[in-house]
Enzyme design. Structure first.
Site, PDB file in Angstrom:
ATOM      1  N   GLU A 192     -13.875  20.245 -41.773  1.00 55.49           N
ATOM      2  CA  GLU A 192     -12.900  19.172 -41.975  1.00 55.49           C
ATOM      3  C   GLU A 192     -13.007  18.108 -40.884  1.00 55.49           C
ATOM      4  O   GLU A 192     -12.866  16.920 -41.144  1.00 55.49           O
ATOM      5  CB  GLU A 192     -11.489  19.772 -41.953  1.00 55.49           C
ATOM      6  CG  GLU A 192     -10.370  18.768 -42.088  1.00 55.49           C
ATOM      7  CD  GLU A 192      -9.007  19.423 -42.213  1.00 55.49           C
ATOM      8  OE1 GLU A 192      -8.847  20.556 -41.731  1.00 55.49           O
ATOM      9  OE2 GLU A 192      -8.114  18.802 -42.813  1.00 55.49           O
TER      10      GLU A 192
ATOM     11  N   GLU B  75      -2.933  25.176 -48.652  1.00 51.06           N
ATOM     12  CA  GLU B  75      -3.099  23.825 -49.173  1.00 51.06           C
ATOM     13  C   GLU B  75      -3.901  23.908 -50.474  1.00 51.06           C
ATOM     14  O   GLU B  75      -3.354  23.980 -51.539  1.00 51.06           O
ATOM     15  CB  GLU B  75      -3.772  22.941 -48.119  1.00 51.06           C
ATOM     16  CG  GLU B  75      -3.615  21.468 -48.446  1.00 51.06           C
ATOM     17  CD  GLU B  75      -3.445  20.583 -47.213  1.00 51.06           C
ATOM     18  OE1 GLU B  75      -3.396  21.083 -46.096  1.00 51.06           O
ATOM     19  OE2 GLU B  75      -3.372  19.357 -47.408  1.00 51.06           O
TER      20      GLU B  75
HETATM   21  C1  BGC Z   1      -6.035  17.511 -46.511  1.00 48.00           C
HETATM   22  C2  BGC Z   1      -7.028  16.402 -46.602  1.00 48.00           C
HETATM   23  C3  BGC Z   1      -6.346  15.237 -47.208  1.00 48.00           C
HETATM   24  C4  BGC Z   1      -5.334  14.841 -46.190  1.00 48.00           C
HETATM   25  C5  BGC Z   1      -4.630  13.574 -46.444  1.00 48.00           C
HETATM   26  C6  BGC Z   1      -4.966  17.075 -45.585  1.00 48.00           C
HETATM   27  O1  BGC Z   1      -3.993  18.025 -45.402  1.00 48.00           O
HETATM   28  O2  BGC Z   1      -6.615  18.707 -46.154  1.00 48.00           O
HETATM   29  O3  BGC Z   1      -8.296  16.654 -46.731  1.00 48.00           O
HETATM   30  O4  BGC Z   1      -7.124  14.254 -47.697  1.00 48.00           O
HETATM   31  O5  BGC Z   1      -4.411  15.865 -45.936  1.00 48.00           O
HETATM   32  O6  BGC Z   1      -4.889  12.804 -45.413  1.00 48.00           O
END
Ligand code: BGC
Length: 900
Positions: free
Chosen positions: A753, A481
């Site tokens: 997270e 990501e």
């Molecule tokens: C990310 C987040 C992001 C989210 C959207 C995820 O995959 O890691 O931090 O804001 O997607 O909701």
């Protein structure tokens, strides 16, 4: 007669010699002696210093010249002004590539003049496409699995070199060398922007690398963000399929001549030891393929091919605005482990972003494989499932015959642990060093207090920032990501601006935001946008367009961020207006209060689900408010009036749709009340009881938060605003799930997270979404600085020109301290409770003022420097507010005591 005329001058001299003012810390466009500036009116900033209190600048004079003390090009004259930040150059047109020097002197409110500052310098970038004599070159090779290309060229330099500057960029990543030496210390250059619209080049002073006679220059390229894998759907070649280099070296001679060496069809190309590189997957380096000395003049390149020139655009080239990514801390192995599975694992003791440097001996063809992980699982095994498809593996193949050093170039990893495979015999932990990478943002803030868990939380926040401010603000540094997620960036931006100087970092990224904003005003989920225009316009994410410019304006007091971003801010508000019916925005996809509290086994409906359209309407109002603020600062009265009228309608629509006449919201969650209160959605008369409902909700969860990404940053601020700081402290100090300290107690060294990335039974949350280095929940750092230690800025004196020092003792803390390097200098608030006496030490930088809020209603109980307040002449009492005595001070150091 003569004597009496002289007397005032004499007195002044005697007075001023006892306390001098000096001027230092000169910055041009927020950078120290920058090279490669695009702005044709670069702006100057400086700091005053004086040993006495209450010092304000009253005038300045700036000189600009072509030498350190010449001042020949521009003299501002003596300008009556207290402005010491962001003063634009006002001289004749600047020239491409030219170096300039400047110095400044100032006068203060006590009639003193400083001497001239030490000179500072800046060098202009290449201002037009025509200034690029170099041509783009490449090897036609569309296969990203191909080895990294090298390019080189020899050239002759004459005697009498005065300076040499290299301007370099690439499609892909580059590392350049001249005569066997690395150019600069930046890594992962040219950084990440919306390449097709804005491509940064870097400018380097390479005077020390070029010598008269035969020289060689060259560069190595990697796939990077340009054509490597980015995004979680396996996308690659997002910007193009071929790697290319643009390299221009300008040598200036003392006799005024210049030579330009540019990439062109005479350059040679081959491949070297970097056999493969991908940001997510890692790098393979085969030392047997090394082209030893490839950037030396006498290297034999007869077997190299000729590079192809390519007709690629130069009109998207821009100078670099932000600090580049560089190497920072290094970590040695804290532990060498053999896991239950029998794997050799090193623990570096800190979750970090970077790579591992290996020094090792072995036979030709031996291959060492390093895998990276953030955590070990419950059994103590190396755990990589949460990296999803990111391989995060570096492979080093030895050439044999002595110690070899390996270090990747075109990848990075988020890790605390490495697994080592391929080492014959015992692993020597000293062979492995973790190297930390992040944008070279100056460290500006420091927070600590008497509670070690909170100090660890602050440490985790800082490491979350360091791990994710890698040229763009990423969500996470480890899985497939690592994107510029807008929601994450906006919630953390104000905290970020305490810990580090992020003005340039965000100024650059916001330009990419504006560039990638969809024509209808929708703001993409991620910037640079690699997910497509449809992935846009989620409430709380897209509002990054208004929130970060405003936060940066508050933190740095620089109007230009508002000027530059204003069209983008307005376009985003207009998008929401366009989507709304009767001023209600209740359509479209939204992430909502992402990752809010949701118990696994939710039999009694304790999940804290907040209606997504309620959230959307709150952010619609908030963005509109920030647009009004920006319009007001910029003097756009008509806009300010129009949007003020719109804002009223947005709030009316909100009340009608989401609140009962008694003030109950359709979602009874903490986030619903927090957003409604923070953004002033409710009528004045119903706010107090809404705050009470919020407190009741927190109590119902036994003093736990239940907020996700969007509610969390404001939760404690709202409580403090409604005099519930005690409840805020209980949330801060809570250490069972969900809370900020739960991960700390579980051994976190960064912000997770999710509130329960590792569950109390040591099993993991779902691997599809479980990063251990995601800064969003670190947004509490802002409350720790602004409320616990109490450092804040007034909106009408932004950038801490007029600070508010309002410490809030509580939470059984004995002490708390924060220091902040503001644009004007160091601002501090250190408090301590000792024997029932509250001690507060405040440092206010020169050329600023502060309002200090002391927890006392009776001025008779307060002393400063051991004297009764009324006896201290430089302190003005402003009044009483919410149980605090407000005093106004000028610059200087103050020791307050409040006795009970
Ligand atoms: C990310 C987040 C992001 C989210 C959207 C995820 O995959 O890691 O931090 O804001 O997607 O909701």
């Amino acid at each position: 007669m003569r004597i009496s005329l002289l007397l005032p001058t004499l007195l002044l001299t005697v007075f001023s010699s006892s306390a001098q003012i000096t001027v230092a810390h000169l910055l041009t466009e927020n950078l120290s002696d920058p090279i490669g500036i695009d702005s044709r009116q670069p702006r100057f900033s400086w700091q005053l210093a004086a040993p006495d209190r209450n010092v304000l600048q009253t005038a300045y004079e700036i000189q600009v010249g072509d030498g350190p003390e010449s001042g020949k090009i521009w003299n501002s004259g003596k300008v009556q002004s207290d402005q010491s930040l962001y003063i634009p150059y006002g001289g004749p047109a600047v020239a491409s590539g030219q170096k300039y020097f400047w110095r400044v002197r100032v006068w203060d409110n006590k009639g003193r003049a400083s001497g001239w500052s030490k000179p500072a310098s800046w060098q202009m970038g290449l201002l037009t496409p025509a200034d690029w004599k170099a041509q783009w070159i490449r090897v036609a090779n569309e296969d990203p699995s191909q080895p990294s290309p090298l390019f080189r060229k020899t050239f002759i330099a004459q005697n009498g070199i005065a300076s040499a500057t290299a301007y370099i960029t690439a499609h892909g990543l580059y590392e350049a060398q001249i005569n066997g030496q690395r150019v600069g210390d930046a890594v992962l250059t040219p950084g990440w922007t919306s390449y097709n619209k804005r491509l940064q080049y870097q400018a380097y002073d390479v005077t020390g690398l070029v010598h008269p006679g035969k020289n060689a220059a060259g560069a190595m390229l990697g796939s990077g963000w340009y054509r490597g894998y980015v995004g979680f759907e396996g996308q690659h070649n997002v910007y193009g399929t071929e790697l290319s280099l643009l390299f221009q070296l300008v040598i200036r001679y003392k006799n005024g001549h210049t030579d330009t060496v540019g990439s062109d069809g005479s350059w040679k190309t081959a491949t070297g030891e970097v056999r493969h590189s991908e940001i997510y997957n890692g790098e393979t380096v085969d030392a047997r393929k090394e082209q030893k000395g490839w950037s030396l003049a006498d290297f034999d390149d007869t077997r190299w091919e000729t590079a192809q020139t390519a007709d690629l655009p130069k009109d998207k080239l821009i100078a670099t605005v932000n600090e580049p990514v560089t190497k920072h801390e290094t970590f040695h192995a804290a532990k060498l482990l053999t896991t239950p599975r029998g794997e050799k694992v090193i623990d570096f003791g800190q979750n970090l972003t970077g790579w591992v440097l290996v020094k090792i001996r072995g036979k030709a063809g031996d291959s060492i494989r390093l895998s990276h992980a953030e955590v070990l699982d419950k059994q103590g095994n190396f755990y990589t499932e949460n990296l999803r498809s990111a391989k995060a593996q570096d492979v080093f193949v030895l050439k044999g015959g002595g110690e070899e050093i390996f270090e990747p170039r075109f990848t990075f990893h988020g890790f605390r642990y490495i697994r080592i495979e391929g080492v014959d015999g015992a692993v020597n932990p000293d062979d492995f060093t973790a190297v930390v990478l992040y944008s070279n943002m100056p460290k500006t803030g420091n927070f600590n207090c008497s509670n070690v868990l909170i100090d660890q939380l602050q440490h985790n926040i800082q490491w979350g920032q360091q791990g994710n401010f890698l040229d763009v603000p990423t969500d996470c540094p480890q899985r497939d990501e690592r994107l510029g997620w807008t929601g994450d960036a906006q919630v953390f931006s104000r905290t970020a601006a305490f810990n580090r100087g992020v003005d340039n970092f965000f100024a650059k990224w916001l330009k990419d935001l504006a560039a990638d904003q969809v024509s209808n005003g929708a703001v993409p989920f991620v910037i640079p946008n690699v997910l497509g225009d449809g992935a846009s316009a989620s409430a709380g994410w897209a509002d990054v367009a208004t929130i970060i410019p405003w936060n940066m304006y508050l933190a740095y007091g620089d109007k230009r961020i508002l000027e530059d971003q204003y069209p983008s801010m307005k376009a985003w508000v207009e998008y929401m207006r366009g989507q709304s019916k009767n001023d209600l925005w209740n359509t479209g996809f939204h992430f909502g209060d992402w990752l809010f509290y949701r118990p696994f086994d939710d039999n009694d409906g304790r999940s804290a689900v907040t209606d997504k359209y309620l959230i959307a309407q709150c952010f619609y109002a908030h963005s509109t408010q920030l647009l009004i603020n920006a319009a007001t600062v910029l003097g756009k009265k008509e806009d300010a009036d129009n949007y003020t009228a719109l804002l009223k309608r947005i709030k009316d629509a909100y009340l009608q749709e989401y609140m009962t006449p008694d003030g109950r919201l359709v979602s009874g969650t903490q986030t619903a009340y927090v957003l409604s209160l923070q953004f002033d959605m409710l009528p004045e008369a119903l706010r107090k009881q809404a705050a009470e409902r919020l407190v009741k909700n927190i109590q119902d969860y036994n003093y736990h938060l239940t907020t996700g990404f969007l509610g969390t940053p404001y939760l404690c601020h709202v409580l403090s605003r409604w005099n519930q700081t005690d409840v805020a402290y209980r949330l801060l100090l809570q250490d069972s799930y969900p809370s900020w300290l739960y991960p700390v107690k579980m051994g976190a060294t960064t912000i997770w997270e999710r509130w329960d990335g590792i569950k109390p039974d040591s099993t993991f949350q779902t691997p599809g979404m479980n990063s251990f280095n995601h800064y969003a929940y670190g947004a509490i750092g802002d409350w720790m600085y602004r409320v616990v230690a109490g450092i804040d800025t007034y909106e009408d004196g932004p950038g801490y020109h007029h600070s508010r020092i309002a410490p809030h003792p509580g939470g059984r803390l004995r002490s708390a301290s924060a220091d902040l390097e503001t644009g004007y200098g160091k601002l501090s608030s250190h408090w301590e409770m000792k024997d029932d006496t509250f001690h507060l030490e405040v440092v206010v930088p020169a050329n600023t003022t502060a309002t200090v809020c002391l927890p006392a209603v009776d001025r008779g109980l307060v002393t400063e420097g051991g004297n009764n307040l009324s006896a201290v002449k430089d302190i003005q009492i402003e009044g009483i507010e919410k149980g605090y005595l407000l005093v106004r001070v000028g610059s200087g150091t103050y020791h307050f005591r409040v006795s009970k």
